[in-house]
Design an enzyme around this catalytic site. Structure first.
Site, mmCIF file in Angstrom:
data_model
loop_
_atom_site.group_PDB
_atom_site.id
_atom_site.type_symbol
_atom_site.label_atom_id
_atom_site.label_comp_id
_atom_site.label_asym_id
_atom_site.label_seq_id
_atom_site.Cartn_x
_atom_site.Cartn_y
_atom_site.Cartn_z
ATOM 1 N N ARG A 30 95.379 112.535 4.066
ATOM 2 C CA ARG A 30 94.697 113.106 5.328
ATOM 3 C C ARG A 30 95.067 111.841 6.026
ATOM 4 O O ARG A 30 95.016 111.489 6.816
ATOM 5 C CB ARG A 30 93.485 112.456 4.960
ATOM 6 C CG ARG A 30 92.068 112.384 5.865
ATOM 7 C CD ARG A 30 90.413 111.851 5.535
ATOM 8 N NE ARG A 30 90.451 110.951 4.763
ATOM 9 C CZ ARG A 30 90.384 110.169 4.000
ATOM 10 N NH1 ARG A 30 90.122 111.361 3.019
ATOM 11 N NH2 ARG A 30 90.471 109.553 3.366
ATOM 12 N N TYR A 62 86.351 117.176 32.054
ATOM 13 C CA TYR A 62 85.845 118.241 31.409
ATOM 14 C C TYR A 62 84.520 118.399 30.973
ATOM 15 O O TYR A 62 83.932 117.383 30.319
ATOM 16 C CB TYR A 62 87.003 117.634 30.259
ATOM 17 C CG TYR A 62 86.997 118.634 28.809
ATOM 18 C CD1 TYR A 62 87.003 120.605 29.415
ATOM 19 C CD2 TYR A 62 86.897 118.760 27.629
ATOM 20 C CE1 TYR A 62 86.738 121.130 28.189
ATOM 21 C CE2 TYR A 62 86.882 119.803 26.573
ATOM 22 C CZ TYR A 62 86.393 121.147 27.286
ATOM 23 O OH TYR A 62 86.392 121.859 25.887
ATOM 24 N N ASP A 111 93.475 111.599 30.784
ATOM 25 C CA ASP A 111 93.657 112.717 29.651
ATOM 26 C C ASP A 111 94.613 113.327 31.083
ATOM 27 O O ASP A 111 94.989 113.720 32.316
ATOM 28 C CB ASP A 111 92.500 113.218 30.195
ATOM 29 C CG ASP A 111 92.436 114.870 29.496
ATOM 30 O OD1 ASP A 111 93.297 115.342 29.401
ATOM 31 O OD2 ASP A 111 91.448 115.240 29.447
ATOM 32 N N LYS A 160 96.287 123.365 24.800
ATOM 33 C CA LYS A 160 96.586 124.279 26.417
ATOM 34 C C LYS A 160 97.895 124.133 26.598
ATOM 35 O O LYS A 160 98.914 124.872 26.365
ATOM 36 C CB LYS A 160 96.480 123.468 27.550
ATOM 37 C CG LYS A 160 94.356 122.686 27.663
ATOM 38 C CD LYS A 160 93.298 123.907 27.036
ATOM 39 C CE LYS A 160 92.133 124.024 27.606
ATOM 40 N NZ LYS A 160 91.970 122.496 26.435
#
Length: 387
Positions: free
Chosen positions: A46, A102, A172, A197
């Site tokens: 992790r 978004y 972003d 994306k």
């Protein structure tokens, strides 16, 4: 390395080693050999993974070439967005977010409010978020170009204003990609994106990342990832790194075709609200041209058809375009964005993501589908009139 194409195909590769692959395969490990004290680059799955490390180095080389920037990769774009907001904001802080960003940002705003963070929102266009800044602001969040409306704000101007008030700035950068825009060079503290994306571009990976030049900020984001466990799988990280090699080819082809499609749609009488930052007539063009790189204004074109029914007929008539959400893939997609209910858009609003098809084929398909949808509308109107 100075050229974007050279950089993208070489980014993050390890030093050449005889008989070793140029890009090592994914490392599947939950734990590592760890004698003695728990120190070293890889201690537990992790905390770190060699496959993540190569991808993180590659993204840093694209987002902030020639610097010691650090990237932290996540299991999704929302994992990356949440990590920045929730690692930096505390009770009593204030944040400024876009009102047209978004569609999951409102859910984060609600969560932040529950933690005692005051959130103000304003539209992306015309740098409207400037007016929402005050001395309590700890973080300014920008999304430019915005999704799905494609408005643009002046990153440098807003970053300077925010820093003057002691606030951090996150951008972003999903739609632009690091080849189209480098927020850290324009003054931002965080460059954030959904690698789902255009960065990976094949519609087969969920991924997010945060890039910072300040090692303290990167450490705080990385600690948040460890705490909540929002880690990517090694296979996803390897696929993302593999896909980076074609990023420039994809982005350049998609941006050029998106502009050509927007130009082909300008005179269609049934279309309203056509947006693409590359159009010289677009309200965002001047600002976009000043901060977006190499004529890469993104792969998304948005426009509005007269109503929901016309939009649905248009989408159904397309042959080379998938009716699907997301954007940035090599196969074109389009959707009636209002079906999700989270964006303030008309029922006939279309978000169109241009893929890597031949431009003439794609544009012909779109125009044919528009004709088919308009013809069906005319037939319906004539039938109603005759009745």
């Amino acid at each position: 390395m100075t050229g974007d194409g050279t950089r993208t195909v070489r980014a993050g590769l390890p030093e050449a080693e005889a008989y070793a692959p140029t890009l090592p395969g994914p490392v599947f490990a939950a734990h590592y050999h760890l004698p003695g004290d728990a120190v070293g680059p890889y201690t537990y799955g992790r905390d770190g993974n060699p496959t993540w490390s190569l991808l993180e180095r590659a993204i840093s080389e694209l987002e902030s070439p020639g610097t010691d920037a650090e990237t932290v990769v996540f299991s999704s774009g929302m994992g990356a967005i949440s990590a920045v907001l929730l690692s930096q904001l505390r009770q009593g802080d204030a944040a400024v977010l876009p009102s047209d960003g978004y569609q999951l940002l409102p859910a984060l705003v609600e969560r932040l409010a529950g933690y005692g963070v005051a959130v103000r929102t304003a539209p992306t266009g015309e740098d409207a978020q400037l007016a929402a800044l005050d001395d309590r602001t700890k973080l300014l969040w920008l999304e430019t170009p915005s999704n799905p409306g494609l408005d643009v704000c002046d990153i440098r101007r807003l970053a300077e204003a925010a820093h003057a008030r002691g606030a951090l700035v996150a951008v972003d950068n999903t739609l632009a990609t690091p080849l189209g825009q480098r927020p850290l060079e324009l003054g931002a503290d965080f460059a954030v994106a959904s690698g789902t994306k255009a960065l990976t571009g094949h519609g087969d990976v969920l991924l997010g990342y945060v890039t910072c030049r300040d090692p303290r900020l990167a450490a705080e984001v990385r600690a948040w990832r460890k705490t909540v466990g929002a880690i990517p799988g090694p296979m996803e990280a390897w696929l993302a790194h593999r896909s980076l090699a074609t990023l420039q080819l994809r982005v350049d082809r998609q941006a050029a075709t998106a502009l050509a499609l927007a130009e082909a749609l300008r005179d269609r009488p049934e279309i309203a609200g056509l947006r693409h930052p590359g159009l010289p007539t677009d309200p965002a063009h001047q600002v976009a041209a000043g901060q977006m790189r190499g004529g890469r204004f993104g792969c998304v074109v948005s426009f509005t058809l007269p109503d929901k029914e016309r939009a649905d007929r248009f989408l159904a008539a397309l042959r080379l375009v998938d009716d699907a959400t997301s954007f940035g893939g090599v196969r074109s997609t389009a959707e009636r964005r209002g079906r999700w209910g989270g964006d303030a858009v008309p029922e006939g609003f279309i978000r169109f993501s241009v893929g890597a098809e031949d431009p003439d084929d794609l544009i012909a398909d779109v125009l044919r589908a528009l004709d088919a949808a308009s013809g069906a509308a005319s037939d319906t109107a004539s039938a109603a009139a005759g009745g």
